[in-house]
Design an enzyme around this catalytic site. Sequence first.
Site, PDB file in Angstrom:
ATOM      1  NE  ARG A 121      20.636  15.699  -6.402  1.00  0.00           N
ATOM      2  CZ  ARG A 121      21.691  16.439  -6.117  1.00  0.00           C
ATOM      3  NH1 ARG A 121      22.463  16.899  -7.095  1.00  0.00           N
ATOM      4  NH2 ARG A 121      21.996  16.721  -4.874  1.00  0.00           N
ATOM      5  CE  LYS A 143       6.291  -1.728  -8.457  1.00  0.00           C
ATOM      6  NZ  LYS A 143       5.660  -2.866  -7.742  1.00  0.00           N
ATOM      7  CD  GLU A 185       6.242 -11.902 -11.729  1.00  0.00           C
ATOM      8  OE1 GLU A 185       5.082 -11.469 -11.923  1.00  0.00           O
ATOM      9  OE2 GLU A 185       6.900 -11.648 -10.706  1.00  0.00           O
ATOM     10  CE  LYS A 225       5.515  -4.584 -14.748  1.00  0.00           C
ATOM     11  NZ  LYS A 225       6.685  -5.235 -14.131  1.00  0.00           N
ATOM     12  CD  GLU A 235       3.108  -1.087  -6.564  1.00  0.00           C
ATOM     13  OE1 GLU A 235       3.301  -2.133  -7.190  1.00  0.00           O
ATOM     14  OE2 GLU A 235       3.786  -0.736  -5.585  1.00  0.00           O
ATOM     15  NE  ARG A 239       4.025  -0.828 -11.849  1.00  0.00           N
ATOM     16  CZ  ARG A 239       5.160  -0.274 -12.288  1.00  0.00           C
ATOM     17  NH1 ARG A 239       5.226   1.030 -12.508  1.00  0.00           N
ATOM     18  NH2 ARG A 239       6.214  -1.018 -12.524  1.00  0.00           N
ATOM     19  CG  ASN A 243       2.344  -5.588  -5.841  1.00  0.00           C
ATOM     20  OD1 ASN A 243       3.498  -5.770  -6.193  1.00  0.00           O
ATOM     21  ND2 ASN A 243       1.855  -4.388  -5.614  1.00  0.00           N
ATOM     22  CG  HIS A 246       4.657 -10.298  -6.341  1.00  0.00           C
ATOM     23  ND1 HIS A 246       3.839 -10.938  -7.248  1.00  0.00           N
ATOM     24  CD2 HIS A 246       5.813 -10.033  -7.012  1.00  0.00           C
ATOM     25  CE1 HIS A 246       4.472 -11.043  -8.408  1.00  0.00           C
ATOM     26  NE2 HIS A 246       5.671 -10.512  -8.289  1.00  0.00           N
ATOM     27  CG  HIS A 250       8.501  -9.752  -2.420  1.00  0.00           C
ATOM     28  ND1 HIS A 250       8.058  -8.469  -2.681  1.00  0.00           N
ATOM     29  CD2 HIS A 250       8.889 -10.259  -3.615  1.00  0.00           C
ATOM     30  CE1 HIS A 250       8.179  -8.214  -3.974  1.00  0.00           C
ATOM     31  NE2 HIS A 250       8.681  -9.289  -4.560  1.00  0.00           N
ATOM     32  CG  HIS A 263      10.563 -13.185  -8.228  1.00  0.00           C
ATOM     33  ND1 HIS A 263      10.143 -12.635  -7.038  1.00  0.00           N
ATOM     34  CD2 HIS A 263       9.758 -12.652  -9.202  1.00  0.00           C
ATOM     35  CE1 HIS A 263       9.144 -11.795  -7.270  1.00  0.00           C
ATOM     36  NE2 HIS A 263       8.896 -11.792  -8.569  1.00  0.00           N
TER      37      HIS A 263
END
Length: 358
Positions: A121, A143, A185, A225, A235, A239, A243, A246, A250, A263
Amino acid sequence: MKKIDVHLQDDSYSIFIGRNFLSDIGSLIKNKYSFDKVVIVTDDIVDSLYGEVVENSLLKEYISARRIVIPHGECSKNLDMLRYIYNQLTDFGITRSDLLLTLSGGVIGDLGGFAASTYLRGIPFIQVPTTILAQVDSSVGGKVAIDLDGGKNLAGSFYQPKAVFIDIDVIKTLPVHYFYDGLAEAVKCGCIGELSLFTLFESIKTKEDIEKKLENIIEKSCQYKASIVEKDEKESGLRMFLNFGHTLAHALESFKNYQGISHGEAVSIGMSVITENTERMGLTEKGTEKKIKEILSLLHLPIKTSISIEKLMPYIMHDKKIRGDFITLVILESIGKPKLIRVPLEQISTYLATGSSL
């Protein structure tokens, strides 16, 4: 060594940026943190270059260490490799007083970080990114995720590292292709708010120019960032600007099964396509598309795709930004002025139509 602090209350941490310190990473960790064991998660290519260096640095400080080596590439970011890491952590007797260290690019950062966030955990982890893409983006912000059959990063969590150590000199061993790939990026950060970064890219003419300004590019990207993550860690609003490009990116990666497109290349196409469409629709200031494409082209990044939006739609429908019958897209009103818009799912193709769909 420069330090950027990310202020997140109990989950605050620092990003350290320097040169040629990997052989001393053991003492840097020991001086700042206290762990009984360290397990290094890396890929086969990075391991051949730096795995032994990092492990020996830890052993030199009397820190018990072991390496877990994963095949390189996005195809390793899956449940099978996650299970393999879990089993290795169990074999090594890792507890919550130990540390997981990711040593590689974004794939290992995501995969190893997700393992750390879920094993027992949650165990502490540190990111040591070795690609530009990971240094300017994926290692910062917490993330972590793996891919599922339905698409990219569909199983994941928000889990902040204890620190990020960026050694700029490791970039010297990157293939040229991935050198440029990672800069997509950073260009994105310039497009959505860090105007000084966009201006910096406009001044670049050669690879030598980039190399001279690389530390500045990485530092500005991390600072920007970090400032976004501090205001919106999970997000829920601000935030989401990160994206930009993206949604299409993706979908392209998933469609091609993570083969033949990186990417950064996918993000480059995604930013170009959506801006071309929104400028045509009158939502984006005239000339914005041209400015972005000129920078991306100079960086040897693609700005279009022959894959139709119809072929990409099944993958777009798994996008995490979909809520009910709407998807939230990031568009630019102009350079430095992003905007979130809610688009009915039946109208997605208007915004994301590719070259073969226009």
